[in-house]
Design an enzyme around this catalytic site. Structure first.
Site, PDB file in Angstrom:
ATOM      1  N   TYR A 115       0.858  -1.188   0.000  1.00  0.00           N
ATOM      2  CA  TYR A 115       0.000   0.000   0.000  1.00  0.00           C
ATOM      3  C   TYR A 115       0.892   1.234   0.000  1.00  0.00           C
ATOM      4  CZ  TYR A 115      -3.222   3.602   1.666  1.00  0.00           C
ATOM      5  OH  TYR A 115      -3.957   4.754   1.792  1.00  0.00           O
ATOM      6  N   HIS A 116       0.567   2.215  -0.847  1.00  0.00           N
ATOM      7  CA  HIS A 116       1.413   3.390  -1.036  1.00  0.00           C
ATOM      8  C   HIS A 116       0.930   4.537  -0.152  1.00  0.00           C
ATOM      9  CE1 HIS A 116       4.096   6.195  -2.865  1.00  0.00           C
ATOM     10  NE2 HIS A 116       4.365   5.439  -3.914  1.00  0.00           N
ATOM     11  N   GLY A 117       1.753   4.963   0.800  1.00  0.00           N
ATOM     12  CA  GLY A 117       1.437   6.122   1.620  1.00  0.00           C
ATOM     13  C   GLY A 117       1.741   7.413   0.888  1.00  0.00           C
ATOM     14  N   SER A 182       3.797  -1.056  -6.077  1.00  0.00           N
ATOM     15  CA  SER A 182       2.545  -0.547  -5.517  1.00  0.00           C
ATOM     16  C   SER A 182       1.592  -0.291  -6.669  1.00  0.00           C
ATOM     17  CB  SER A 182       2.770   0.751  -4.749  1.00  0.00           C
ATOM     18  OG  SER A 182       1.524   1.312  -4.365  1.00  0.00           O
ATOM     19  N   GLU A 188      -2.560   6.693  -5.613  1.00  0.00           N
ATOM     20  CA  GLU A 188      -2.918   6.276  -4.260  1.00  0.00           C
ATOM     21  C   GLU A 188      -2.181   7.119  -3.223  1.00  0.00           C
ATOM     22  OE1 GLU A 188      -3.849   1.960  -3.007  1.00  0.00           O
ATOM     23  OE2 GLU A 188      -1.718   2.231  -2.576  1.00  0.00           O
TER      24      GLU A 188
END
Length: 319
Positions: A115-117, A182, A188
């Site tokens: 998951y890409h912050g 990702s 995202e």
């Protein structure tokens, strides 16, 4: 001479008292300090990146003197030096930990999906852990705009960061490497929020890579990632329109809060040649969503994440 200096000091003091409200100035400084710090902290990451650039350039200049210390890859020593810097930063600032590191293979290829912050700070820490404790470099797919940033080319050369096509990514895995992707990417990163919804659209590239290379897929998720760095949420339509036109990440980012970060490595999803890319995408998305549901309180809270830095809260999540 001393008399002149005394007169100047007296004059400055009188001007300060007469024209500047010291109480108001102190109050304004106190009020604005959190805001200033909030937007300046991301610069720490930029400075750390350029410290990495400096280390790598110094190492490259002296590689002939150091080559004898390594067998085939003269970047190995530099990588471990940079990894040690990032690992120390993660431990000091975020109490960074990894849960499930045993799910990363020691000597076989695998595709890591994450998951890409707002800033993929967790990936930097995770790669550092892998280099230091598994002795394995994780190749990474990054957006093409990064390669236009001064200094980034040497990082990409040393740390094996690529703007990969399906075929290039597949070849990397076929050479027995680890590769991180990702699917949500920059989109995202910019438009995700504290609800941690996956924003993959219909991207199937990672699934095609895994099927072509015949490797397992390992989902990973970092708890409180969205509370460490945040994207500005107001003006979303404007930012989205500008991103659609420019394909450049222009949404302002703030944060750098010392929240607890813990990366959770899920169980590998074995290669299954009977799956289509669409089916594999759904399966990986479900696995990643399960990690989020299990380990992340929704919606995320900066204050709660700060508390978790010093005190482990129960896993029960708000509805």
């Amino acid at each position: 001479m001393l008399l002149q200096i005394s007169s100047i000091v007296t004059y400055a003091k009188n001007v300060t008292v007469d024209y500047i409200d010291l109480d108001f100035t102190l109050w304004l400084t106190w009020m604005l300090t959190p805001l200033i710090i909030t937007f300046l902290l991301p610069l720490i990451i930029v400075l750390l990146l350029y410290l990495s650039v400096l280390i790598l350039y110094i190492y490259k200049l002296h590689r002939h003197r150091l080559r004898h210390a390594y067998e085939t890859d003269f970047w190995d020593g530099a990588r471990k030096t940079v990894a040690a810097v990032w690992d120390a930063h993660g431990w000091i600032w975020h109490g960074y930990e990894v849960s499930g590191m045993e799910n990363i293979p020691d000597d076989t290829p695998a595709l890591i999906v994450y998951y890409h912050g707002a800033i993929p700070i967790d990936l930097y820490y995770f790669i550092s852990k892998s280099i230091l404790f598994k002795n394995r470099l994780i190749h990474t797919v990054a957006d093409r705009f990064l390669f236009k940033i001064p200094g980034w080319l040497i990082i990409s050369e040393a740390m094996k960061v690529i703007p990969g096509t399906v075929q290039i990514c597949s070849n990397i895995l076929k050479q027995n490497n680890l590769l991180a992707i990702s699917p949500g990417g920059v989109y995202e990163a910019q438009f995700g929020d504290a609800y941690y919804r996956l924003m993959w659209k219909k991207r199937l590239g990672f699934a095609k890579v895994a099927l072509d290379a015949k490797v397992p897929v390992i989902p990973i998720f970092t708890q409180n990632l969205r509370e460490a760095f945040c994207s500005v949420s107001f003006g979303r339509r404007l930012w989205l329109k500008l991103y659609t036109i420019t394909r450049f990440p222009i949404v302002p980012i703030y944060g750098g809060f010392p929240v607890k970060l813990r990366t959770h490595v899920g169980k590998p999803i074995p290669y299954n040649g009977s799956l289509t890319p669409e089916q594999l995408q759904i399966k990986v998305a479900q696995a990643l969503e399960e990690l989020i549901e299990e380990h992340q309180r929704i919606p995320g809270s900066i204050m709660r994440a700060l508390v978790e830095r010093v005190y482990a809260l129960p896993k029960k999540k708000s509805k």
